[in-house]
Design a protein around this motif. Structure first.
Motif, mmCIF file in Angstrom:
data_model
loop_
_atom_site.group_PDB
_atom_site.id
_atom_site.type_symbol
_atom_site.label_atom_id
_atom_site.label_comp_id
_atom_site.label_asym_id
_atom_site.label_seq_id
_atom_site.Cartn_x
_atom_site.Cartn_y
_atom_site.Cartn_z
ATOM 1 N N PRO A 43 33.209 36.022 46.111
ATOM 2 C CA PRO A 43 32.731 36.087 47.498
ATOM 3 C C PRO A 43 33.827 36.557 48.446
ATOM 4 O O PRO A 43 35.017 36.449 48.130
ATOM 5 N N ASP A 44 33.423 37.074 49.598
ATOM 6 C CA ASP A 44 34.403 37.442 50.624
ATOM 7 C C ASP A 44 35.229 36.191 50.958
ATOM 8 O O ASP A 44 34.680 35.097 51.087
ATOM 9 N N GLY A 45 36.545 36.363 51.088
ATOM 10 C CA GLY A 45 37.411 35.226 51.407
ATOM 11 C C GLY A 45 37.811 34.419 50.181
ATOM 12 O O GLY A 45 38.322 33.303 50.300
ATOM 13 N N SER A 46 37.608 34.982 48.989
ATOM 14 C CA SER A 46 37.932 34.215 47.767
ATOM 15 C C SER A 46 39.416 34.246 47.428
ATOM 16 O O SER A 46 39.867 33.473 46.580
ATOM 17 N N GLY A 47 40.161 35.139 48.056
ATOM 18 C CA GLY A 47 41.598 35.239 47.737
ATOM 19 C C GLY A 47 41.878 36.146 46.552
ATOM 20 O O GLY A 47 42.998 36.210 46.055
ATOM 21 N N LYS A 48 40.858 36.899 46.087
ATOM 22 C CA LYS A 48 41.046 37.743 44.892
ATOM 23 C C LYS A 48 42.090 38.836 45.108
ATOM 24 O O LYS A 48 42.819 39.187 44.190
ATOM 25 N N SER A 49 42.172 39.368 46.332
ATOM 26 C CA SER A 49 43.102 40.484 46.557
ATOM 27 C C SER A 49 44.561 40.011 46.441
ATOM 28 O O SER A 49 45.400 40.724 45.878
ATOM 29 N N THR A 50 44.843 38.812 46.928
ATOM 30 C CA THR A 50 46.185 38.230 46.768
ATOM 31 C C THR A 50 46.497 38.083 45.280
ATOM 32 O O THR A 50 47.596 38.392 44.814
ATOM 33 N N GLN A 51 45.508 37.650 44.525
ATOM 34 C CA GLN A 51 45.722 37.441 43.091
ATOM 35 C C GLN A 51 45.911 38.772 42.364
ATOM 36 O O GLN A 51 46.688 38.858 41.424
ATOM 37 N N ILE A 52 45.230 39.806 42.815
ATOM 38 C CA ILE A 52 45.412 41.121 42.179
ATOM 39 C C ILE A 52 46.850 41.581 42.383
ATOM 40 O O ILE A 52 47.500 42.046 41.450
ATOM 41 N N THR A 53 47.336 41.462 43.622
ATOM 42 C CA THR A 53 48.704 41.907 43.911
ATOM 43 C C THR A 53 49.671 41.197 42.968
ATOM 44 O O THR A 53 50.546 41.815 42.358
ATOM 45 N N ARG A 54 49.505 39.887 42.812
ATOM 46 C CA ARG A 54 50.405 39.132 41.936
ATOM 47 C C ARG A 54 50.250 39.536 40.478
ATOM 48 O O ARG A 54 51.222 39.675 39.748
ATOM 49 N N PHE A 55 48.997 39.735 40.047
ATOM 50 C CA PHE A 55 48.759 40.070 38.645
ATOM 51 C C PHE A 55 49.347 41.447 38.305
ATOM 52 O O PHE A 55 49.956 41.634 37.254
ATOM 53 N N VAL A 56 49.163 42.381 39.227
ATOM 54 C CA VAL A 56 49.678 43.739 38.993
ATOM 55 C C VAL A 56 51.208 43.698 38.912
ATOM 56 O O VAL A 56 51.811 44.304 38.019
ATOM 57 N N GLU A 57 51.833 42.948 39.824
ATOM 58 C CA GLU A 57 53.303 42.825 39.784
ATOM 59 C C GLU A 57 53.746 42.221 38.464
ATOM 60 O O GLU A 57 54.703 42.654 37.841
ATOM 61 N N TRP A 58 53.014 41.203 38.051
ATOM 62 C CA TRP A 58 53.360 40.520 36.806
ATOM 63 C C TRP A 58 53.221 41.478 35.608
ATOM 64 O O TRP A 58 54.095 41.546 34.739
#
Ligand code: TMP
Length: 220
Positions: free
Chosen positions: A21-36
């Protein structure tokens, strides 16, 4: 405590979607996952939907502009799919063929839920058009970041776009739709509780990816 390391090769050529859903925080998690992933030596293709290509970003503007109130549901669904068709051919399929890991911020799961489950379009229509857009390259895993309505609205940018303005009842159905997708097809989807602190959610993502893709791993 030992941190589990993924075997980089087992993620090569995989297509992983982050949705919710909108506001789920998925984009923050993508940034972290991609960096990882990059830290693990993987080459990552990161894309977002709608958008991810020059044509897709133009379609995104039309889809999210608050002035486009007259947009019909079939038009909305086809525009999301048009953006996806371009993204698949231009970015996703070539990256998979090069053996990169593709990480997408939303994908057909969002159409099935926003335009199908919550919007009311028959799911089989979406699947049929999806066959054109996806060219049989379905994601290997779609991670649903689940969040309650109250937490989600606290996280949203106050400048809401056309989709975010659809109201509470619609967004409640969106959440239900994502959970229903995951329940019906557990081999393709996984749900992560995204109300937990950011670090805990990230650890959940690592554990999940390892469980789904990594037959071998080492600890440090
Ligand atoms: P975003 O805020 O994650 O960038 O996504 C843009 C909005 O578009 C969001 O409200 C979800 C919505 N959306 C759909 O309704 N159908 C779709 O197929 C996709 C990809 C997004």
């Amino acid at each position: 405590m030992g941190e589990q390391q993924f075997s980089a090769t087992s993620l090569q050529g995989k297509f992983i979607v982050f949705d919710g859903p909108d506001g789920s925080g998925k984009s923050t998690q993508i940034t972290r996952f991609v960096e990882w992933c990059r830290g693990q030596g993987l080459t990552v293709k990161e894309v977002r939907e709608p958008g991810g290509t020059s044509i897709g970003e133009q379609i995104r503007e039309v889809l999210l502009a608050t002035k486009n109130v007259e947009m019909t549901l079939p038009c909305e669904m086809l525009l999301y799919m048009a953006s996806r068709a371009q993204l698949m051919e231009q970015e996703v399929i070539p990256a998979i063929e090069r053996g990169e890991i593709v990480v997408a911020d939303r994908f057909i799961s969002a159409t099935l839920v926003y335009q199908g489950y919550a919007g009311g379009l028959p799911v089989h229509w979406i699947e049929q058009v999806g066959e054109v857009a996806l060219q049989e390259k379905w994601p290997d895993l779609t991670i649903i970041f689940d969040v309650d309505g109250e937490t989600a609205s606290r996280r949203l940018n106050p400048l809401l776009d056309r989709m975010e303005l659809k109201g509470q009842t619609f967004h409640k159905k969106v959440r239900e739709g994502f959970l229903a997708l995951a329940e019906n097809e557990p081999e393709k989807y996984a749900v992560i509780d995204s109300t937990a602190p950011i670090d805990a959610v990230e650890e959940g993502v690592h554990a999940l990816v390892q469980e789904r893709f990594c037959s071998s791993f080492s600890s440090k």
